[in-house]
Design a protein around this motif. Structure first.
Motif, PDB file in Angstrom:
ATOM      1  N   ARG A  12       0.590  -1.178   0.095  1.00 48.69           N
ATOM      2  CA  ARG A  12      -0.054  -0.659   0.309  1.00 48.69           C
ATOM      3  C   ARG A  12       1.028   1.044  -0.415  1.00 48.69           C
ATOM      4  O   ARG A  12       0.687   2.141  -0.723  1.00 48.69           O
ATOM      5  N   TYR A  13       1.985   1.182   0.033  1.00 46.47           N
ATOM      6  CA  TYR A  13       3.123   2.367   1.126  1.00 46.47           C
ATOM      7  C   TYR A  13       3.705   2.295  -0.353  1.00 46.47           C
ATOM      8  O   TYR A  13       3.962   3.582  -1.210  1.00 46.47           O
ATOM      9  N   GLU A  14       3.922   1.619  -1.465  1.00 47.44           N
ATOM     10  CA  GLU A  14       4.992   1.739  -2.128  1.00 47.44           C
ATOM     11  C   GLU A  14       3.849   2.436  -3.587  1.00 47.44           C
ATOM     12  O   GLU A  14       4.682   3.394  -4.292  1.00 47.44           O
ATOM     13  N   THR A  15       2.330   1.332  -3.546  1.00 46.06           N
ATOM     14  CA  THR A  15       1.893   2.087  -4.774  1.00 46.06           C
ATOM     15  C   THR A  15       1.733   3.895  -4.497  1.00 46.06           C
ATOM     16  O   THR A  15       1.460   4.284  -5.304  1.00 46.06           O
ATOM     17  N   MET A  16       1.588   4.618  -3.568  1.00 43.91           N
ATOM     18  CA  MET A  16       1.157   5.470  -2.962  1.00 43.91           C
ATOM     19  C   MET A  16       2.247   6.174  -3.221  1.00 43.91           C
ATOM     20  O   MET A  16       2.007   7.734  -4.055  1.00 43.91           O
ATOM     21  N   MET A  17       3.479   5.673  -3.216  1.00 44.23           N
ATOM     22  CA  MET A  17       5.130   6.978  -3.881  1.00 44.23           C
ATOM     23  C   MET A  17       4.987   7.095  -4.994  1.00 44.23           C
ATOM     24  O   MET A  17       5.460   7.244  -5.415  1.00 44.23           O
ATOM     25  N   TYR A  18       4.398   5.166  -5.882  1.00 40.37           N
ATOM     26  CA  TYR A  18       4.939   5.340  -7.330  1.00 40.37           C
ATOM     27  C   TYR A  18       3.960   6.449  -7.302  1.00 40.37           C
ATOM     28  O   TYR A  18       4.158   6.902  -8.632  1.00 40.37           O
ATOM     29  N   PHE A  19       3.179   6.157  -7.711  1.00 41.17           N
ATOM     30  CA  PHE A  19       1.874   7.694  -7.723  1.00 41.17           C
ATOM     31  C   PHE A  19       2.548   9.282  -7.579  1.00 41.17           C
ATOM     32  O   PHE A  19       1.516   9.889  -8.097  1.00 41.17           O
ATOM     33  N   ARG A  20       3.040   9.127  -7.075  1.00 42.07           N
ATOM     34  CA  ARG A  20       3.641  10.499  -7.017  1.00 42.07           C
ATOM     35  C   ARG A  20       4.942  11.577  -6.972  1.00 42.07           C
ATOM     36  O   ARG A  20       5.216  12.371  -7.033  1.00 42.07           O
ATOM     37  N   GLN A  21       5.241  10.362  -7.549  1.00 38.26           N
ATOM     38  CA  GLN A  21       6.416   9.673  -8.740  1.00 38.26           C
ATOM     39  C   GLN A  21       6.131  10.853 -10.550  1.00 38.26           C
ATOM     40  O   GLN A  21       5.735  10.012 -11.030  1.00 38.26           O
ATOM     41  N   GLY A  22       5.794  12.022 -10.602  1.00 34.23           N
ATOM     42  CA  GLY A  22       5.609  12.319 -12.293  1.00 34.23           C
ATOM     43  C   GLY A  22       6.433  11.282 -12.976  1.00 34.23           C
ATOM     44  O   GLY A  22       5.713  10.538 -13.876  1.00 34.23           O
ATOM     45  N   ASP A  23       7.414  11.249 -12.843  1.00 34.71           N
ATOM     46  CA  ASP A  23       8.487  10.941 -13.887  1.00 34.71           C
ATOM     47  C   ASP A  23       8.374   9.669 -14.154  1.00 34.71           C
ATOM     48  O   ASP A  23       8.482   8.740 -15.654  1.00 34.71           O
ATOM     49  N   THR A  24       7.946   9.022 -12.845  1.00 34.35           N
ATOM     50  CA  THR A  24       7.619   7.511 -13.121  1.00 34.35           C
ATOM     51  C   THR A  24       6.344   6.742 -14.195  1.00 34.35           C
ATOM     52  O   THR A  24       6.138   5.695 -14.479  1.00 34.35           O
ATOM     53  N   ILE A  25       5.128   6.993 -13.679  1.00 35.91           N
ATOM     54  CA  ILE A  25       4.066   7.854 -14.408  1.00 35.91           C
ATOM     55  C   ILE A  25       4.025   7.528 -15.348  1.00 35.91           C
ATOM     56  O   ILE A  25       2.967   7.077 -16.272  1.00 35.91           O
ATOM     57  N   PHE A  26       4.881   8.458 -16.103  1.00 35.04           N
ATOM     58  CA  PHE A  26       4.776   8.409 -17.584  1.00 35.04           C
ATOM     59  C   PHE A  26       5.135   7.795 -18.128  1.00 35.04           C
ATOM     60  O   PHE A  26       4.717   6.964 -19.129  1.00 35.04           O
ATOM     61  N   PHE A  27       6.986   7.264 -17.587  1.00 38.13           N
ATOM     62  CA  PHE A  27       7.486   6.081 -18.381  1.00 38.13           C
ATOM     63  C   PHE A  27       7.344   4.637 -18.264  1.00 38.13           C
ATOM     64  O   PHE A  27       7.786   4.503 -18.939  1.00 38.13           O
ATOM     65  N   THR A  28       6.486   4.974 -17.030  1.00 34.78           N
ATOM     66  CA  THR A  28       5.709   2.864 -16.857  1.00 34.78           C
ATOM     67  C   THR A  28       4.655   3.310 -16.905  1.00 34.78           C
ATOM     68  O   THR A  28       4.499   1.929 -17.529  1.00 34.78           O
ATOM     69  N   PHE A  29       3.722   3.883 -16.666  1.00 34.16           N
ATOM     70  CA  PHE A  29       2.528   3.930 -16.326  1.00 34.16           C
ATOM     71  C   PHE A  29       1.701   4.396 -17.545  1.00 34.16           C
ATOM     72  O   PHE A  29       1.143   3.596 -18.242  1.00 34.16           O
ATOM     73  N   LEU A  30       2.430   6.108 -18.425  1.00 35.60           N
ATOM     74  CA  LEU A  30       1.546   6.156 -19.110  1.00 35.60           C
ATOM     75  C   LEU A  30       1.683   6.055 -20.623  1.00 35.60           C
ATOM     76  O   LEU A  30       1.545   5.522 -21.719  1.00 35.60           O
ATOM     77  N   PHE A  31       3.087   5.255 -21.019  1.00 35.53           N
ATOM     78  CA  PHE A  31       4.201   5.112 -21.792  1.00 35.53           C
ATOM     79  C   PHE A  31       3.289   4.138 -22.834  1.00 35.53           C
ATOM     80  O   PHE A  31       3.125   4.675 -24.377  1.00 35.53           O
ATOM     81  N   PRO A  32       2.764   3.086 -22.459  1.00 37.25           N
ATOM     82  CA  PRO A  32       2.682   2.164 -23.111  1.00 37.25           C
ATOM     83  C   PRO A  32       0.949   2.219 -23.844  1.00 37.25           C
ATOM     84  O   PRO A  32       1.052   2.403 -25.203  1.00 37.25           O
TER      85      PRO A  32
END
Length: 270
Positions: A12-32
């Motif tokens: 739960r903590y890791e997921t919350m921190m994941y969505f607080r990182q803009g660069d991570t969201i773009f290059f791993t979550f939204l990239f595909p």
């Protein structure tokens, strides 16, 4: 709390921190999702894939690239995200601090895998929604195809997460992690049938790609999302689902062994 309970809380903590990182969201979550849109729009002028000589039939470019983008998303969520993230945590002292707490290694791994699964499921859901609503892609309706998708996805995401943890031991610092990991992930996408049709690659490059799991993940997902007659475009004229399972299991076991040997809260050469 039990080790599993700690792992769930850590996820739960890791997921919350994941969505607080803009660069991570773009290059791993939204990239595909972005790449699906680019390929669908850029190549729509070439007509449908698998169309008859008169231009009729076939499937749209969006439908053709969808399974490859899902496969790429699995690789990005598991391998790239975890390899870069854990290398950074080792470099900035986070792992050293966690090693001084009662948190078991199992709970730490469970938290990372929980975050990968949660974000990957959301990513695939977004891909399917965009494909259906924005590009009118017809999704499978047969229950057996969704059951096939479930086992391919489960095996693929667990394998990718384990390989990401194992690969995190390679970069010496957090700063060098992206330089080490991203080229590996990018090359695999180009040779594994994600961006370029696998059957147009030279035989020797197909053989190289067949050693790595992404080729098999993409092939398995094509068996779910592409019409059955597209199996003729596969190198052996078959989806080879048995080999999909075998190769992924081999990489999973190899990744677990590598994690057991290489993972340390602190690098030995620190």
């Amino acid at each position: 709390m039990t080790a599993i309970g700690l792992g769930v809380e850590r996820a739960r903590y890791e997921t919350m921190m994941y969505f607080r990182q803009g660069d991570t969201i773009f290059f791993t979550f939204l990239f595909p999702v972005v790449m699906l849109g680019i390929f669908s729009v850029a190549f729509q002028g070439l007509g449908n894939v698998g169309a008859a000589p008169d231009g009729s039939g076939g499937i749209t470019r969006a439908a053709y690239y969808l399974p490859g983008m899902i496969a790429a998303g699995i690789l990005l969520s598991g391998v790239q995200n975890l390899a870069v993230d854990i290398a950074g945590e080792r470099s900035d002292g986070t792992l050293k601090r966690l090693g001084g707490t009662p948190l078991p290694v199992f709970s730490y791994f469970l938290g990372k895998m929980g975050q990968v699964v949660a974000t990957s499921v959301l990513q695939i859901g977004l891909l399917l929604v965009v494909a259906r609503l924005a590009f009118d892609v017809a999704l499978p309706t047969e229950p057996e195809l969704w059951l096939r998708f479930a086992w391919i996805y489960a095996l693929s995401i667990i394998t990718s997460a384990v390989l990401g943890i194992a690969l995190s031991a390679v970069p010496r610092t957090g700063r060098s992690a992206t330089a080490v990991v991203i080229p590996i992930v990018l090359i695999l996408q180009f040779i594994s049938g994600v961006y370029i049709p696998f059957n147009v690659l030279p035989d020797w490059l197909q053989n190289v790609a067949s050693v790595f799991p992404l080729k098999w993940i993409a092939q398995g997902l094509r068996s779910v999302f592409l019409p059955s007659d597209f199996v003729a475009q596969e190198p052996n004229g078959s989806w080879e689902l048995g080999w999909v399972a075998v190769v992924l299991l081999v990489w999973l076991v190899g990744g677990l062994i590598a994690c057991r040997i290489t993972f340390r809260w602190i690098r030995r050469d620190s």
